[in-house]
Design a protein around this motif. Sequence first.
Motif, PDB file in Angstrom:
ATOM      1  N   TYR A 107       0.817  -1.200   0.000  1.00  0.00           N
ATOM      2  CA  TYR A 107       0.000   0.000   0.000  1.00  0.00           C
ATOM      3  C   TYR A 107       0.854   1.254   0.000  1.00  0.00           C
ATOM      4  O   TYR A 107       1.789   1.402   0.775  1.00  0.00           O
ATOM      5  CB  TYR A 107      -0.973  -0.001   1.180  1.00  0.00           C
ATOM      6  N   ARG A 108       0.509   2.167  -0.867  1.00  0.00           N
ATOM      7  CA  ARG A 108       1.295   3.377  -1.060  1.00  0.00           C
ATOM      8  C   ARG A 108       1.306   4.287   0.157  1.00  0.00           C
ATOM      9  O   ARG A 108       2.212   5.085   0.318  1.00  0.00           O
ATOM     10  CB  ARG A 108       0.779   4.122  -2.280  1.00  0.00           C
TER      11      ARG A 108
ATOM     12  N   THR B 267       4.452   3.508   1.781  1.00  0.00           N
ATOM     13  CA  THR B 267       5.650   3.565   0.943  1.00  0.00           C
ATOM     14  C   THR B 267       5.570   4.783   0.038  1.00  0.00           C
ATOM     15  O   THR B 267       5.354   4.646  -1.167  1.00  0.00           O
ATOM     16  CB  THR B 267       5.792   2.292   0.098  1.00  0.00           C
TER      17      THR B 267
ATOM     18  N   GLY C 246       5.995   3.985  -5.315  1.00  0.00           N
ATOM     19  CA  GLY C 246       5.241   2.749  -5.144  1.00  0.00           C
ATOM     20  C   GLY C 246       6.125   1.707  -4.499  1.00  0.00           C
ATOM     21  O   GLY C 246       7.336   1.812  -4.490  1.00  0.00           O
TER      22      GLY C 246
END
Length: 135
Positions: A59-60, A63, A67
């Motif tokens: 999940y962005r 992070t 990506g």
Amino acid sequence: MPGIDECLLEAMTLPGARGAAIVDWTSGLALGSVGASPNGDPEETATETAEVARSAAEYRAFTPGDGALDQQPGREGLQVEDLMLITRNGFHVIRFVETTFDSSVFLYLWLDRHSGNLALARMRLRDLSQRLVLV
């Protein structure tokens, strides 16, 4: 350089350690485990913790940037180092293991909340993850 068994036994020397595992987060399989398991089944715990680790890695929100897994091999895009879940009775720590090959492995440690030391556990898992030899 410790292998899987030595790494797990060293993790269990931490104050309050109740159980530890090395898990492949893509398959959910435990490469090794020692001690107790929060739900009584080490393989089920491995699968469940792998789901948590995979979610954080993909999940962005966790992070920022380009990506998470778009930049494999080597997981250069993975920026998550540790995950910590705190329950009424325990600390659950997941430490991603960085390797020179396409690794999808993490160390999982379950600590008793009353006798465990979360800061010490994070430091020791970081050290173990850097020294771990996967063959």
